[in-house]
Motif scaffolding. Structure first.
Motif, PDB file in Angstrom:
ATOM      1  N   VAL A   1       0.843  -1.196   0.000  1.00 28.65           N
ATOM      2  CA  VAL A   1       0.000   0.000   0.000  1.00 28.65           C
ATOM      3  C   VAL A   1       0.879   1.246   0.000  1.00 28.65           C
ATOM      4  O   VAL A   1       0.659   2.179  -0.779  1.00 28.65           O
ATOM      5  CB  VAL A   1      -0.940   0.010   1.224  1.00 28.65           C
ATOM      6  CG1 VAL A   1      -1.668   1.356   1.331  1.00 28.65           C
ATOM      7  CG2 VAL A   1      -1.948  -1.132   1.122  1.00 28.65           C
ATOM      8  N   GLU A   2       1.883   1.235   0.872  1.00 32.22           N
ATOM      9  CA  GLU A   2       2.798   2.382   0.925  1.00 32.22           C
ATOM     10  C   GLU A   2       3.464   2.620  -0.427  1.00 32.22           C
ATOM     11  O   GLU A   2       3.590   3.738  -0.892  1.00 32.22           O
ATOM     12  CB  GLU A   2       3.905   2.147   1.966  1.00 32.22           C
ATOM     13  CG  GLU A   2       3.410   2.255   3.399  1.00 32.22           C
ATOM     14  CD  GLU A   2       4.468   1.775   4.385  1.00 32.22           C
ATOM     15  OE1 GLU A   2       5.672   1.761   4.027  1.00 32.22           O
ATOM     16  OE2 GLU A   2       4.091   1.390   5.506  1.00 32.22           O
ATOM     17  N   ASP A   3       3.874   1.516  -1.030  1.00 39.97           N
ATOM     18  CA  ASP A   3       4.534   1.613  -2.332  1.00 39.97           C
ATOM     19  C   ASP A   3       3.583   2.176  -3.391  1.00 39.97           C
ATOM     20  O   ASP A   3       3.986   2.931  -4.269  1.00 39.97           O
ATOM     21  CB  ASP A   3       5.038   0.233  -2.744  1.00 39.97           C
ATOM     22  CG  ASP A   3       5.619   0.243  -4.129  1.00 39.97           C
ATOM     23  OD1 ASP A   3       6.762   0.685  -4.274  1.00 39.97           O
ATOM     24  OD2 ASP A   3       4.913  -0.175  -5.078  1.00 39.97           O
ATOM     25  N   GLY A   4       2.336   1.783  -3.304  1.00 38.44           N
ATOM     26  CA  GLY A   4       1.329   2.368  -4.183  1.00 38.44           C
ATOM     27  C   GLY A   4       1.124   1.681  -5.521  1.00 38.44           C
ATOM     28  O   GLY A   4       0.118   1.912  -6.191  1.00 38.44           O
ATOM     29  N   GLN A   5       2.088   0.840  -5.941  1.00 38.16           N
ATOM     30  CA  GLN A   5       1.974   0.217  -7.261  1.00 38.16           C
ATOM     31  C   GLN A   5       0.681  -0.580  -7.418  1.00 38.16           C
ATOM     32  O   GLN A   5       0.157  -0.701  -8.514  1.00 38.16           O
ATOM     33  CB  GLN A   5       3.177  -0.708  -7.519  1.00 38.16           C
ATOM     34  CG  GLN A   5       4.503   0.042  -7.584  1.00 38.16           C
ATOM     35  CD  GLN A   5       5.600  -0.790  -8.253  1.00 38.16           C
ATOM     36  OE1 GLN A   5       5.335  -1.590  -9.127  1.00 38.16           O
ATOM     37  NE2 GLN A   5       6.833  -0.573  -7.818  1.00 38.16           N
ATOM     38  N   VAL A   6       0.234  -1.172  -6.316  1.00 39.23           N
ATOM     39  CA  VAL A   6      -0.941  -2.045  -6.413  1.00 39.23           C
ATOM     40  C   VAL A   6      -2.234  -1.280  -6.691  1.00 39.23           C
ATOM     41  O   VAL A   6      -3.282  -1.892  -6.892  1.00 39.23           O
ATOM     42  CB  VAL A   6      -1.112  -2.880  -5.119  1.00 39.23           C
ATOM     43  CG1 VAL A   6      -0.021  -3.926  -5.035  1.00 39.23           C
ATOM     44  CG2 VAL A   6      -1.104  -1.995  -3.879  1.00 39.23           C
TER      45      VAL A   6
ATOM     46  N   GLY B   1      -0.361  -2.307 -16.879  1.00 41.36           N
ATOM     47  CA  GLY B   1       0.760  -2.082 -15.971  1.00 41.36           C
ATOM     48  C   GLY B   1       0.522  -2.725 -14.615  1.00 41.36           C
ATOM     49  O   GLY B   1       1.427  -3.298 -14.010  1.00 41.36           O
ATOM     50  N   ASN B   2      -0.713  -2.627 -14.154  1.00 38.80           N
ATOM     51  CA  ASN B   2      -1.043  -3.221 -12.867  1.00 38.80           C
ATOM     52  C   ASN B   2      -0.745  -4.717 -12.842  1.00 38.80           C
ATOM     53  O   ASN B   2      -0.118  -5.232 -11.918  1.00 38.80           O
ATOM     54  CB  ASN B   2      -2.526  -2.984 -12.566  1.00 38.80           C
ATOM     55  CG  ASN B   2      -2.936  -3.628 -11.257  1.00 38.80           C
ATOM     56  OD1 ASN B   2      -2.392  -3.311 -10.206  1.00 38.80           O
ATOM     57  ND2 ASN B   2      -3.875  -4.564 -11.331  1.00 38.80           N
ATOM     58  N   ILE B   3      -1.181  -5.400 -13.901  1.00 39.46           N
ATOM     59  CA  ILE B   3      -0.965  -6.844 -13.951  1.00 39.46           C
ATOM     60  C   ILE B   3       0.522  -7.164 -14.119  1.00 39.46           C
ATOM     61  O   ILE B   3       1.045  -8.087 -13.487  1.00 39.46           O
ATOM     62  CB  ILE B   3      -1.785  -7.469 -15.107  1.00 39.46           C
ATOM     63  CG1 ILE B   3      -3.291  -7.270 -14.865  1.00 39.46           C
ATOM     64  CG2 ILE B   3      -1.471  -8.952 -15.263  1.00 39.46           C
ATOM     65  CD1 ILE B   3      -3.832  -7.962 -13.647  1.00 39.46           C
ATOM     66  N   ALA B   4       1.198  -6.404 -14.972  1.00 38.58           N
ATOM     67  CA  ALA B   4       2.632  -6.649 -15.185  1.00 38.58           C
ATOM     68  C   ALA B   4       3.391  -6.590 -13.862  1.00 38.58           C
ATOM     69  O   ALA B   4       4.226  -7.445 -13.562  1.00 38.58           O
ATOM     70  CB  ALA B   4       3.201  -5.641 -16.174  1.00 38.58           C
TER      71      ALA B   4
ATOM     72  N   TRP C   1      -6.818  -6.823  -3.991  1.00 39.50           N
ATOM     73  CA  TRP C   1      -7.028  -5.780  -5.003  1.00 39.50           C
ATOM     74  C   TRP C   1      -7.505  -6.327  -6.355  1.00 39.50           C
ATOM     75  O   TRP C   1      -8.221  -5.658  -7.071  1.00 39.50           O
ATOM     76  CB  TRP C   1      -5.756  -4.942  -5.151  1.00 39.50           C
ATOM     77  CG  TRP C   1      -5.439  -4.207  -3.880  1.00 39.50           C
ATOM     78  CD1 TRP C   1      -6.195  -3.225  -3.309  1.00 39.50           C
ATOM     79  CD2 TRP C   1      -4.323  -4.411  -3.009  1.00 39.50           C
ATOM     80  NE1 TRP C   1      -5.623  -2.799  -2.135  1.00 39.50           N
ATOM     81  CE2 TRP C   1      -4.460  -3.508  -1.918  1.00 39.50           C
ATOM     82  CE3 TRP C   1      -3.215  -5.262  -3.020  1.00 39.50           C
ATOM     83  CZ2 TRP C   1      -3.544  -3.435  -0.865  1.00 39.50           C
ATOM     84  CZ3 TRP C   1      -2.293  -5.192  -1.984  1.00 39.50           C
ATOM     85  CH2 TRP C   1      -2.462  -4.287  -0.919  1.00 39.50           C
ATOM     86  N   GLY C   2      -7.093  -7.543  -6.670  1.00 40.72           N
ATOM     87  CA  GLY C   2      -7.425  -8.101  -7.985  1.00 40.72           C
ATOM     88  C   GLY C   2      -8.754  -8.824  -8.016  1.00 40.72           C
ATOM     89  O   GLY C   2      -9.347  -8.991  -9.088  1.00 40.72           O
TER      90      GLY C   2
END
Lengths: 738, 738
Positions: A118-123, A139-142, A162-163
């Motif tokens: 969560v902190e990283d934010g990529q998800v 990008g999210n899936i990659a 998230w998915g």
């Protein structure tokens, strides 16, 4: 470019009817194989970093080599930067698995890791920018796929949150749900379960037993589990962490069952962690893998939720209990809802490819360093990968991994096009779903096979947790049956192939059509995932590929593979024809009598799609392969040929039984794939280096160079002792098995 | 007896050259398959307890049925009582695995369990009566194999203590060692490691680096580890429990290396648990399975042991340092010493069969109860095992398990004959070793494949530890590479086949001989494990089995399978012929160029041995099958045919390429094995019941009848609701994938 294609053994002048002597072919192959056999042996390490196998073609000399840097970048694909970012993430020790933790400890660790994500934010990439996301589906899936290398439990737990849970709210809900629920899902304030599967119903979601009955009097849905088999089961986040769930249930209003719909349901009291009234559950306990995830069961006893908690994008109930849906057909509505969740399959496909890449990085590195048995020398033991069998065990899997990797890139691109709305027609969605259903089974099984072969190829060392193969295999095991059981998915693909076939030949006779000339539709065939078409009469094939040499041409491979799909689909379609006029029971029996063939046809189709993806990656479209040097093209062509002819070899009996290959030519196929493995062997290390996983990702002690050090130390010891004359004399040279 | 053989589709009048229409064959097969298709469906449960499929043959009517009790007893074999006793042991909860323990807890538990085994006494069976054993080698292994069902860690840890450490002292030591060391080994006062494998040398034991140099001055051996790769590795009991070890090292005296010998070496202080001076080690840590065993590493720095600690049965050193051995050839001496340890391979073969039996008991029971998707009905879902694909996934594995079980019984009998001294010639020992080397790879891989297929066939439930499949698979994984890597073992078998071949045709021309008429030697061929002989000209085969019907005759299957082995061995022998006159390097290269073929020939040979064992068990020798009723014989014949023709199908490309089967007949093989699976399907439950494992052994919650209860409850619920008119009306029949 023609000079880069291997034509050493070209014998295209030969007639199909000639009795092509396998022996002659073999010695030809031997001769050419020898040329490329051990170019790296001079280095003494067996490692082929910067190897350059000289080879002669009829007209020119091309140095087969692998441009690792270029190839590595090419493999990263469209979302290269996202992948590299995610790999930085997976290199962080605090996100990595610690072997040997109890499942309670492992669960706690993974729950904590999710907060780091969560902190990283990529998800959050896939979520709408309105709620803090980036609307970036591909990008999210990659990025998500790469998490498998930190810990598959971390990957799948974040996938659940998230998915699945979050994505269901996003795709099945509307504005109200997005603004009300998504923020807390994204920041993990509300961990949630994706409550679809039941103990009694896995693959047949339409038949789940849980009911959501609308009560007009109170304006609420009443959620209920009518019997034990309808308990929700195997749900991540259900055993411990989940505070809410997206629950799938039969929507009933005014005594009509409108089929499966999704509901947002709080399940636990955030303060106490206790189940809310009417809700109960069980822990699924220890599993074969993925023990960092708290899978569990849920059941509902007349639990009431507000009407607005129905995720109502594809079906709604008005206050008075009137049902409405933008999609009239209940069947289409159901599949549309499920289709929004295709990203699970897409991401498992990519994660499986990543796992196979790491498995081969480990096994090939070790196979290039480990020595066992002296063969051609009294003193020096052979490097494992110099043994033919070891090559045969690992190198075809390397070829398949490349094919699966390129195929995944196409799948992800298609996914991104659909979910971004750039190409979002019904056909596009169907193509995407079929493509995912075709590729996910092949890649998940391939990952398991590769991990197992790698584990066995590394012997006892492969069985140690510190070398990762057993852990990854245990975790990925379930990929073959979740997000759609692999066999059920292939059956969906077959259904699509059959219906495409039926549409094309609606009024014609099947028996004739099975061998009919159909129009070439290359673009659609490659990009779409429906039935592949043949550009030429099948009957022509025998004379098209007259020789071993021609089997190496892409057009010949394409024809062999396409012909098989087309023929199998045509045959099955003909056999199933009576079903149209039969009773439901007889139709089902008929279908069942051909179930294996049906699934085999789907598998053949999926293999063809992988081959096409590899070929397209090799040939390049719109300049994407610019920068590929001739040497790299030679190696990749060998690899593609090994994949393509490996498929032909795998299904050789079919080609023989159906008269597509003569017995002599069939023998040559096997001999040639063996020689291709030997040719690729000097490039194997470079080909795994191009996967781009560093020690921080591989994290296997046998793949760190430790084995090479040990071997060097041992050889130095004997060499020194021999030189000093201190090595005891053997009583007599002992016999050794080899 | 002829009327019991399935002749329904006999078409022996047809000519090979006739264009036998596959379609026609198929419809014939369909017709007959239907007869036997769902005899048990009337029971409504899908369970076939006491099922009796009526089927018509040309002359007679035999009721296919399975006499579970008789068959169960038959499968128990020669050591039935020992097996039953061991099963009582494995039913005791205190000997069973507890899932989810940390590896430290698991190790401690298994160590404790070993003490219970001492109390029970069964594990002492193989030791001499002089020291309290029973000199019962076959019984010892039979009982040992069953332990796998309590916990494979318990099995293997007891195997380390008594089957490797203890057995090495027994078989490689002499009187002094037996009286001095065996009592404390038997009663577990001295847990010990079997220190053979090194980090740098697994399969190539002859090349280990550890040295034992005799010091005439002190009358001691000096044990030394010269480099890191020579550390002993993967040794059970080495990480924690071991107080001593049997250490394998190069015996050096008077500066001559006499090759690998075994030494008894104390390694830890019993009081403190610390390593003795000069000895060090490491823990191998967590593994992919078998975590109840404390595998670890050992290294030695100039450690001195008394001369008498050399286990000197096959090689001795006098006080003055003079070496002597009853076996002159160092090579033969080495293989003789290793040969005494063949029981490890024998027992892994049997344990793997037991694990496959339990896996199929679980998956077939569940497949007979679990329902998914409605096919031929609006309301009733199908039982999984009624789907063709599900049958295809499980029933051939059932056939293979029966074959492997009967083959194991022959192996164990052979083992007992040799080790009891009843038939202990060099030839007998070689046959035993070759047979073990042939069967162990097939059965260990079969167990893994079966466990995996069973796990996937049970879906998510199969992934839960409580259903045992994942745990057994994880534990048995290493069976494929320990006690001899499977591929290396097959290579040993091939070597034997080639040398047998060479001996027979020493002076003849190989090319001709490959198709030569050789004498029938059925007894030797079945009981021995050397090269199988053909009773007829290979060239005759085409006209011998003219029809599908004849493929079902044992003689036709035998010919097809034998011909393949013979031909492959002959071909490889011819290809390797130049090696005799080549340099060592060129010979090695030539061998390597055909390594895959060589191993494939060995595999074919091993498959044939399994088939012969099944056939012999079916036909009975010396009245052992007395009591087999005709119905049971019908079912077992189907099962044997499925196994035999399944092998032909697996290698169909070979039969086609080599002109042994016409394309049309080849197609019929696949169709027929599919139909055989359908015929056996109603008997599948009985066939797993005959394995004789009760709930206390199976211990999988999905195989307890729980699923059937859930299904019944669900169906009752819907039935009652339909009857009461309370079931909501479907909006429209939803489309479902199937």
């Amino acid at each position: 470019m023609t000079h880069t294609v291997d034509t050493t053994n070209s014998d295209s002048g030969r007639r199909e009817d000639d009795a092509v002597q396998a022996d002659a072919i073999e010695s030809e192959l031997d001769a050419s194989a020898r040329i490329a056999k051990r170019p790296g042996s001079a280095s003494g390490t067996g490692l082929s970093g910067g190897s350059d196998a000289r080879r002669a073609s009829t007209n020119d000399v091309v140095v087969a080599r692998t441009d690792v840097e270029w190839l590595g970048r090419y493999l990263l694909g469209t979302w290269a930067d996202v992948r590299l970012g995610a790999r930085e993430l997976t290199a962080r020790p605090e996100l990595q698995r610690i072997d040997g933790q109890s499942f309670e400890e492992h669960r706690a660790r993974v729950s904590g890791q999710l907060k780091l994500l969560v902190e990283d934010g990529q998800v959050h990439r896939a979520f709408p920018s309105a709620v803090g996301g980036a609307d970036d589906h591909g990008g999210n899936i990659a990025g998500f796929e790469e998490l498998v290398l930190a810990d598959p439990s971390l990957q799948i737990k974040s996938g659940v949150q998230w998915g699945l849970f979050g994505a269901a709210v996003l795709h099945l809900g509307t504005e109200y749900h997005h603004t009300t629920f998504l923020p807390a899902i994204m920041n993990l304030d509300v961990p949630g379960a994706f409550a679809m599967t039941e103990t009694g119903h896995g693959s047949d979601v339409a038949a789940i037993g849980t009911t959501a009955t609308y009560d007009e009097a109170t304006g609420e849905f009443v959620l209920h589990t009518p019997f034990r088999g309808a308990w929700k089961d195997y749900l991540g986040n259900a055993a411990v962490d989940g505070l809410a769930a997206v629950l799938f249930a039969q929507l009933i209003t005014k005594n009509v069952n409108h089929g499966v719909h999704a509901f947002y349901v709080p399940i636990r009291d955030a303060a106490t962690g206790e189940f809310l009234p009417g809700i109960g559950g069980e822990d699924d306990g220890l599993k074969g893998g993925l023990n960092g995830i708290d899978n569990g069961r849920l059941h509902f006893d007349q639990v009431r939720i507000p009407r607005l908690n129905l995720l109502n994008r594809y079906g709604d109930v008005a206050e008075d209990g009137t049902y409405s849906s933008p999609i009239g057909s209940p069947g289409r509505r159901f599949f549309t809802m499920l289709g929004t969740l295709v990203q699970g399959r897409v991401s498992l496909d990519g994660a499986s490819v990543a796992a196979a890449k790491v498995a081969l990085t480990i096994a090939i590195t070790y196979g290039n360093e480990r020595r066992q048995f002296t063969a051609g020398s009294d003193t020096d033991e052979e490097v494992l990968l110099d043994y033919q069998l070891h090559q045969k065990r690992l190198i075809p899997k390397l070829a398949t991994t490349y094919a699966a990797s390129f195929a995944h890139e196409q799948l992800l691109t298609k996914f991104d096009e659909v979910f971004s709305g750039r190409a979002d027609s019904d056909d596009d969605r169907q193509d995407l779903e079929t493509l995912a259903a075709a590729l996910k089974p092949l890649s998940t099984w391939h990952a398991l096979d590769t991990l197992q072969e790698a584990r066995e190829a590394c012997g006892g060392a492969g069985f140690l947790a510190e070398n990762r193969l057993v852990g990854l295999r245990a975790d990925l095991d379930v990929y073959a049956t979740f997000e759609g059981d692999n066999h059920v998915l292939l059956q969906l693909v077959a259904k699509r192939l059959l219906s495409d076939y039926g549409r094309r030949f609606a009024k014609a006779d099947f028996g004739v059509l099975a061998r009919y000339v159909v129009e070439q539709a290359a673009d659609r065939a490659v990009h779409g995932s429906g039935l592949r078409s043949l550009g030429q009469r099948v009957a022509d094939f025998g004379s098209t590929a007259r020789s071993v040499g021609q089997l190496r041409e892409a057009s010949a491979q394409r024809q062999l593979l396409t012909d098989r799909v087309e023929t199998m689909v045509g045959e099955v379609a003909a056999k199933l024809r009576p079903a149209a006029k039969a009773s439901q029971k007889d139709a089902a029996d008929l279908f069942n009598l051909h179930q294996s063939e049906i699934i085999e046809a789907a598998r053949a189709h999926a293999e063809l799609l992988q081959w096409e993806a590899f070929t397209e990656a090799l040939e390049g479209t719109a300049g994407v392969t610019s920068g590929m040097d001739d040497g790299t093209r030679v190696v990749l062509t060998w690899l593609r040929d090994l994949f393509g002819l490996g498929l032909v070899e795998k299904h050789l009996a079919w080609y023989l039984m159906n008269g597509r290959l003569s017995p002599k030519r069939a023998q040559a196929v096997g001999l040639y794939t063996e020689r291709l493995s030997a040719r690729i062997r000097p490039h194997a290390q470079d080909l795994v280096r191009a996967f781009g996983y560093g020690p921080e990702h591989v994290r296997a002690s046998i793949a760190t160079g430790a084995e090479r050090e040990r071997q060097t130390q041992a050889r130095d010891y004997y060499r020194a002792a021999r030189a000093a004359g201190t090595l005891p004399v053997p009583e007599k040279k002992p016999a050794r098995p080899r």
